[in-house]
Design an enzyme around this catalytic site. Structure first.
Site, mmCIF file in Angstrom:
data_model
loop_
_atom_site.group_PDB
_atom_site.id
_atom_site.type_symbol
_atom_site.label_atom_id
_atom_site.label_comp_id
_atom_site.label_asym_id
_atom_site.label_seq_id
_atom_site.Cartn_x
_atom_site.Cartn_y
_atom_site.Cartn_z
ATOM 1 N N SER A 6 0.821 -1.216 0.000
ATOM 2 C CA SER A 6 0.000 0.000 0.000
ATOM 3 C C SER A 6 0.851 1.260 0.000
ATOM 4 C CB SER A 6 -0.914 0.001 1.220
ATOM 5 O OG SER A 6 -0.147 0.186 2.405
ATOM 6 N N CYS A 26 -2.519 -5.143 -8.218
ATOM 7 C CA CYS A 26 -2.024 -3.778 -8.403
ATOM 8 C C CYS A 26 -2.112 -3.350 -9.862
ATOM 9 C CB CYS A 26 -0.582 -3.672 -7.916
ATOM 10 S SG CYS A 26 0.589 -4.681 -8.823
#
Length: 534
Positions: free
Chosen positions: A263, A318
């Protein structure tokens, strides 16, 4: 007495329980899939699995059923220190191991990963939740990096120029850094570790890995495969934990480089803290990947590509296509995507007909549902709502169905944040230039895709778009390992990227040697030497 009829959830448990127990010797002892007493995930230090003496343990649960699979330790400081010490001691000899010998170990590791691909995939499905087909892809994309590491001899070559001056030669060599470390995410529990430790070890470094606390099974099995492949004691180690383990890696003076995927918040913290300690750092972080659709594209191909890339793995990639920018008349195709998304089946990853598996954890589900509601509250149009779905037999699962939101604008919270769920945001653009401007204004730069039949438009897009990885009629343009993963802007912190040639640069330092061998003695001079000297 008759046994009670098996529910879908218990059938899944039975199917998955046997696979890890049939796996190799050590992992089968420590990583039991499901039992009355949950297994304790071990550390791997100096070539051996060992049970942690931790006082704090974290739960690892099946995302489809919430069944407790195992307990993961917050490795003690003493255990983490021993892992680094083992890696440091191993480096003293491993750095001198002939490059051909290192390559042969990589060949063996590749062979074992290929052999046990299905077992690794089952472990991933059990703990992460993704479908078995997707989990096999997770393993295979990591395997490709191991295969690339097998060519380490040619990848490590330096450069030589003879006679830079009379009797003088200059050449460069690559040398390893020392102890390196990797902090890996939950969404690719096999691929990301295989991005890291094979390239680090093949280049002559040693490694300490901290896998995600949510799905440690596959990394544990990979440690055993490394052991089986012949990695010497201490060359690769594994510790566990959360914030304390991360900070330990960032701060330890004997760790020279840190790799991270995850993150924004964690990546920024790790990059800043590691570099402040004098370490190299590479951090792949958040993303907002856009598809740009031109009216001349193949309508069916666009619908299938965007649907698969947006909702596959429940959007927990992602490189998932989270936002589609429709140019001109292609805006009419949004309804086709909605209808296609309605055909996708939710279910546990173990089921062969599942298209959309559960999210990995309840907190992720809560966050996705919050961002969906924020879009509604801020004026977007909810064309397909995946909240509140129930999967028979898996009522406790972390399920969110495919969700399509139209009328999204850049100021909305759902657009500013990475959702990391099965949610597609739809935006409109008047022209290709307008689409490019919208995407370039977004802070992320991980990936993008253009759908068109126009070569000139494709060349314009790839030239002007400010994104690191571009697909032309390719929805998820993740490069193969002989290139590098080149996310940019807000999606990456660091100077050199993962795998490919850039991984060699990251894990090695270059020394340049200038040598002089003349028949006569050198004359005394205080002038700056130049190539014109005789």
């Amino acid at each position: 007495r008759r046994r009670p009829e098996a529910t879908p959830a218990t059938k899944e448990s039975t199917m998955l329980r046997s696979a890890p127990r049939r796996f190799l010797r050590v992992a089968s002892t420590h990583v039991r899939a499901l039992s009355s007493t949950p297994a304790k995930v071990p550390n791997f230090i100096n070539g051996s699995f060992e049970e942690s003496k931790a006082s704090s343990w974290l739960e690892v649960r099946n995302p489809a059923t919430q069944e407790l699979i195992s307990m993961l330790p917050e490795s003690t400081n003493e255990e983490m220190e021993r892992a680094v010490a083992a890696a440091k001691n191993a480096f003293a000899t491993w750095r001198h191991e002939p490059v051909g010998a290192r390559a042969r170990i990589m060949f063996k590791l590749a062979e074992l990963v290929r052999k046990y691909e299905h077992d690794l995939a089952k472990s991933i499905t059990l703990e992460h939740g993704k479908t078995l087909a997707d989990a096999r892809g997770d393993v295979f994309r990591g395997l490709e990096v191991v295969e690339h590491a097998c060519s380490i001899a040619s990848l490590m070559m330096g450069e030589t120029v003879e006679n830079v001056s009379r009797g003088m030669d200059t050449y460069s060599i690559r040398q390893p850094l020392g102890v390196c470390a990797g902090i890996t995410p939950f969404n690719f529990p096999a691929m990301i570790p295989l991005w890291m430790f094979p390239m680090a070890v093949a280049t002559g470094n040693t490694f300490v890995m901290k896998p995600s606390e949510r799905d440690p099974g596959a990394p544990t099995l990979l440690m055993e495969l490394a052991n089986e492949a012949g990695f010497p004691e201490g060359t690769v180690n594994m510790i566990h934990g959360s914030v304390d383990a991360v900070n330990f890696i960032c701060d330890h003076p004997d760790i020279k480089a840190v790799s991270f995927v995850g993150s924004d918040q964690a990546g920024t913290h790790i990059y800043n803290r590691s570099t402040a300690s004098g370490k190299r750092a590479q951090c792949n972080m958040g993303a907002k990947n856009h598809a740009t659709v031109l009216p001349d594209a193949s309508r069916e191909s666009v619908v299938n590509s965007i649907t698969g890339a947006a909702f596959g793995s429940a959007g927990q990639r992602c490189m998932a296509l989270t936002t589609a920018v429709f140019v001109g008349e292609s805006q009419e195709w949004i309804s086709d995507i909605v209808e296609k998304a309605k055909t996708l089946k939710l279910g546990p990853g173990i089921a062969s007909d599942t298209d959309v598996p559960p999210l990995n954890n309840p907190n992720g589900k809560t966050r996705v549902e919050r961002l969906i509601q924020s879009a509604v509250d801020q004026g977007a149009k909810l064309l397909l709502d995946g909240r509140g779905v129930q999967v028979p037999g898996y009522e406790s699962g972390n399920f969110v169905g495919p969700t399509v939101i139209a009328g999204v604008t850049p100021d909305m919270e759902c657009y500013k944040e990475e959702i990391f769920g099965p949610v597609l945001l739809c935006m409109k653009a008047d022209s290709l230039d307008d689409a490019i401007a919208k995407i370039n204004a977004n802070p992320y730069g991980n990936g993008t895709a253009l759908f068109t039949r126009n070569g000139a438009a494709a060349r314009k897009y790839q030239s002007e778009i400010d994104v690191g990885q571009i697909g032309i009629n390719v929805p998820i343009p993740v490069p193969l390992p002989f290139f590098s993963f080149t996310g940019s802007r807000g999606s990456f912190k660091g100077e050199t990227h993962f795998y490919g040639k850039q991984a060699i640069n990251f894990y090695t330092q270059i020394k340049t040697i200038t040598s002089l061998w003349r028949d006569q003695d050198a004359a005394l001079t205080t002038a700056m030497p130049t190539s014109q000297d005789k």
